[in-house]
Design an enzyme around this catalytic site. Sequence first.
Site, PDB file in Angstrom:
ATOM      1  N   HIS A 118       0.876  -1.176   0.000  1.00  0.00           N
ATOM      2  CA  HIS A 118       0.000   0.000   0.000  1.00  0.00           C
ATOM      3  C   HIS A 118       0.914   1.227   0.000  1.00  0.00           C
ATOM      4  O   HIS A 118       1.147   1.850   1.039  1.00  0.00           O
ATOM      5  CB  HIS A 118      -0.944   0.007   1.202  1.00  0.00           C
ATOM      6  CG  HIS A 118      -2.271  -0.608   0.886  1.00  0.00           C
ATOM      7  ND1 HIS A 118      -3.135  -0.055  -0.023  1.00  0.00           N
ATOM      8  CD2 HIS A 118      -2.860  -1.738   1.329  1.00  0.00           C
ATOM      9  CE1 HIS A 118      -4.224  -0.808  -0.122  1.00  0.00           C
ATOM     10  NE2 HIS A 118      -4.080  -1.841   0.683  1.00  0.00           N
ATOM     11  N   TYR A 321      -7.547  10.459 -17.951  1.00  0.00           N
ATOM     12  CA  TYR A 321      -8.236  10.884 -16.719  1.00  0.00           C
ATOM     13  C   TYR A 321      -8.639  12.341 -16.869  1.00  0.00           C
ATOM     14  O   TYR A 321      -7.841  13.144 -17.342  1.00  0.00           O
ATOM     15  CB  TYR A 321      -7.288  10.816 -15.505  1.00  0.00           C
ATOM     16  CG  TYR A 321      -7.023   9.455 -14.929  1.00  0.00           C
ATOM     17  CD1 TYR A 321      -6.817   8.357 -15.748  1.00  0.00           C
ATOM     18  CD2 TYR A 321      -6.950   9.267 -13.548  1.00  0.00           C
ATOM     19  CE1 TYR A 321      -6.559   7.106 -15.211  1.00  0.00           C
ATOM     20  CE2 TYR A 321      -6.688   8.021 -13.011  1.00  0.00           C
ATOM     21  CZ  TYR A 321      -6.494   6.950 -13.845  1.00  0.00           C
ATOM     22  OH  TYR A 321      -6.237   5.726 -13.314  1.00  0.00           O
ATOM     23  N   GLU A 397       0.254   7.312  11.490  1.00  0.00           N
ATOM     24  CA  GLU A 397      -1.158   6.934  11.651  1.00  0.00           C
ATOM     25  C   GLU A 397      -1.973   7.930  12.474  1.00  0.00           C
ATOM     26  O   GLU A 397      -3.199   7.929  12.394  1.00  0.00           O
ATOM     27  CB  GLU A 397      -1.244   5.542  12.293  1.00  0.00           C
ATOM     28  CG  GLU A 397      -0.766   4.447  11.350  1.00  0.00           C
ATOM     29  CD  GLU A 397      -0.546   3.113  12.058  1.00  0.00           C
ATOM     30  OE1 GLU A 397      -0.251   3.140  13.280  1.00  0.00           O
ATOM     31  OE2 GLU A 397      -0.666   2.066  11.407  1.00  0.00           O
TER      32      GLU A 397
END
Length: 419
Positions: A118, A321, A397
């Site tokens: 990720h 895009y 985080e």
Amino acid sequence: MAFQVSGQTYKGHVESMADQIEQKVVSYRRHFHQNPELSNREFKTSEFVAEKLKSLGLEVKTGVAKTGVVAILKGGKPGPVVALRADMDGLPVPERAPLEFASKVKSEYNGQEVPVMHACGHDTHMAMLLGAAEILTSMRKDIKGTIKFIFQPAEEGAPHGEEGGAKLMIKEGVLENPKVDAIFGIHINAQTEVGKIKYRPEGTMAAVDILNITVKGRQSHGAYPWLGVDPIVVSSQIIMGLQTIVSRQIDLTNQGAVVTIGSLHSGVRSNIIPEEAKMEGTIRTLDANMQNSIHERITRTATNIAESAGATAVVDIHREYPITFNDKELTEKTVASLVKAAGKDNVSLTKAVTGAEDFSFFQEKVPGVFVFVGGMPKGKNVLETGAHHTPDFFIDESGMKTGVKAYCFMALDYMEAKK
Ligand SMILES: [Zn+2]
Ligand SMILES: [Zn+2]
């Protein structure tokens, strides 16, 4: 006055719940991080997301655009339909960060075995949106409208020959039944300090168009160029000509733009002037009029330079895009929600980004706002942190709590204003 939840304003309720579930959101993120899956292959990710959403008692639809998940929260009171979006895919990047929950996953990408990570932070997007879903569900009876939680596969692009991403979700009707009035999206940013949110009205991330130019000359012996038409020299002139489009022909005070040629192929050996040359490039724009104008100028420049040499150039531009275009009025209103989530001093305007986002496809259909939430540890500087799509990519985080609150306030404030 804004509605109350158990005796406090909804701001207070969202804040206290965001504190309560912070560790849960972190654990979701670590689960996703340790088990990343590539675009259109988010099978286990999708199961995990669907299971969590069902446990909240939401109406959940799976298999949207292959592995996408959509959940619907019907509020206790009538009102508009707001969509919140998180993307789900990892990338073929080996993880180098020394984390306990670092990814060791390998998978197959276009026929090749690759490590998966990720490396863009989509794990944090899913975790934050699951957190927001839990908070918003706890307020269900007071909510004035409907919230659609969109977990979208393949933001980074589907494998060769496959459809995917936001475009496929729209094709499969994700913005209908019930019809979405506005959509909000978040991207975590490894170069923005935790606790901060950045946004930009209008062109925020660039449109991507793929440019192909084929130059045809006439083959000849390298010793007798006058007997042929040299497509390599013509291509070189075209490449130099293209440099003047951004520097000399467009209004740079309006928006930036980029024209890059990334590949040029022609010829096989030193003494043969070949017949043909092919080049490939990318065009990045942040304004629709500039986009169209640059396309015309590229075609004009390439074909006329070729003609001047007695060659031909065929220009093919493929729109990949669209521009990630934040609706101006909606962005202005959304700033208050961002301030609620992060505090006045932590919300600021950002420069436009010449990278792209497929959230732009949703924004072509309904007004939408896409913002950046900080994930860089406090006190670090941008050059010390691992950038997106690299093995050292790292997210602090503690930044996710700001994102959870931002998702909640963007939806709630929109519904409150529209009731
Ligand atoms: Zn990415
Ligand atoms: Zn991304």
